[in-house]
Design a protein around this motif. Structure first.
Motif, mmCIF file in Angstrom:
data_model
loop_
_atom_site.group_PDB
_atom_site.id
_atom_site.type_symbol
_atom_site.label_atom_id
_atom_site.label_comp_id
_atom_site.label_asym_id
_atom_site.label_seq_id
_atom_site.Cartn_x
_atom_site.Cartn_y
_atom_site.Cartn_z
ATOM 1 N N ALA A 1 0.784 -1.317 -0.103
ATOM 2 C CA ALA A 1 -0.008 0.011 -0.047
ATOM 3 C C ALA A 1 0.797 1.155 0.133
ATOM 4 N N LEU A 2 0.451 2.134 -0.822
ATOM 5 C CA LEU A 2 1.391 3.371 -1.005
ATOM 6 C C LEU A 2 0.831 4.240 0.046
ATOM 7 N N THR A 3 2.022 5.146 0.528
ATOM 8 C CA THR A 3 1.536 6.119 1.614
ATOM 9 C C THR A 3 1.858 7.533 1.013
ATOM 10 N N ASP B 1 -2.867 15.647 -1.187
ATOM 11 C CA ASP B 1 -2.408 16.351 -2.292
ATOM 12 C C ASP B 1 -1.066 15.981 -3.309
ATOM 13 N N ALA B 2 -1.009 14.651 -2.935
ATOM 14 C CA ALA B 2 0.231 13.870 -3.826
ATOM 15 C C ALA B 2 0.242 14.420 -5.240
ATOM 16 N N THR B 3 1.093 14.563 -5.945
ATOM 17 C CA THR B 3 1.331 14.881 -7.346
ATOM 18 C C THR B 3 1.458 13.590 -8.227
ATOM 19 N N ALA B 4 1.563 13.632 -9.683
ATOM 20 C CA ALA B 4 1.946 12.408 -10.250
ATOM 21 C C ALA B 4 3.423 12.021 -9.990
ATOM 22 N N ASP B 5 4.295 13.247 -9.852
ATOM 23 C CA ASP B 5 5.648 12.675 -9.600
ATOM 24 C C ASP B 5 5.629 12.136 -8.233
ATOM 25 N N ASP B 6 4.739 12.528 -7.211
ATOM 26 C CA ASP B 6 4.967 12.085 -6.020
ATOM 27 C C ASP B 6 4.523 10.207 -5.958
ATOM 28 N N VAL B 7 3.539 10.088 -6.825
ATOM 29 C CA VAL B 7 3.003 8.735 -6.898
ATOM 30 C C VAL B 7 3.983 8.089 -7.607
#
Length: 182
Positions: free
Chosen positions: A150-152, A156-162
């Motif tokens: 599972a991702l933490t 407000d995460a951006t595409a780059d954060d993902v």
């Protein structure tokens, strides 16, 4: 004079390739995976035209999506829809994570239960359909990733954060590409 022109041209090229801030440019490469997820839609085929209903010129709802080949061991699914042809760099149309990996069919306009939608290039936490400028049709890449954990991520995460969170944790991935022009 020639040297100034070369420096200006180089600066312009860098500026044009850098994208447009939090909704636009892609600076983190897409993660890769050995296993493939097949992504299909009842609304359009691979390389086909995205129907008007799923664009800013129509109802602006997400198209129906079907997935196959999701690993049984997947922890969650992530969806990223981007326009790599946007004038100021890749434009994010939809960003979503925390999707149950057993939920592999989504009706038009459906957000899977438990999913978190990140901010798109329109500055909304929602799907924003194709909306290219007049002229040449653009490509819209619907990418799906299965994670091994599972991702933490913050809301407000951006595409780059993902993409960073997916690095080293992508068990499988797949894409469906549609086109739309005005």
């Amino acid at each position: 004079m020639h040297r100034r022109l070369v420096i200006f041209a180089a600066a312009a090229a860098v500026g044009l390739s850098s994208g447009c801030g939090d909704g636009g440019g892609t600076s983190v490469p897409a993660p890769s995976a050995a296993r493939r997820i097949t992504v299909t839609s009842g609304a359009f085929s691979e390389g086909g035209t995205v129907p008007r209903r799923y664009t800013c010129d129509g109802a602006d709802v997400s198209p129906p999506l079907d997935l196959s080949g999701v690993p049984d061991t997947a922890a969650e699914l992530v969806v990223l829809v981007e326009d790599p042809d946007a004038p100021h760099g890749t434009f994010v149309h939809w960003l979503m994570w925390g999707i149950d990996p057993h939920d592999t069919h989504w009706a038009a306009g459906e957000v899977p239960k438990g999913a978190t939608q990140g901010r798109n290039g329109f500055k909304k936490n929602a799907y924003g359909g194709p909306c290219p400028p007049k002229g040449k049709p653009h490509h819209y890449v619907f990418s799906v990733y299965a994670t091994d954990k599972a991702l933490t991520l913050s809301a407000d995460a951006t595409a780059d954060d993902v993409r960073r969170a997916l690095t080293g944790h992508t068990a499988a991935s797949g894409t469906l590409t549609g086109r739309y022009g005005r």
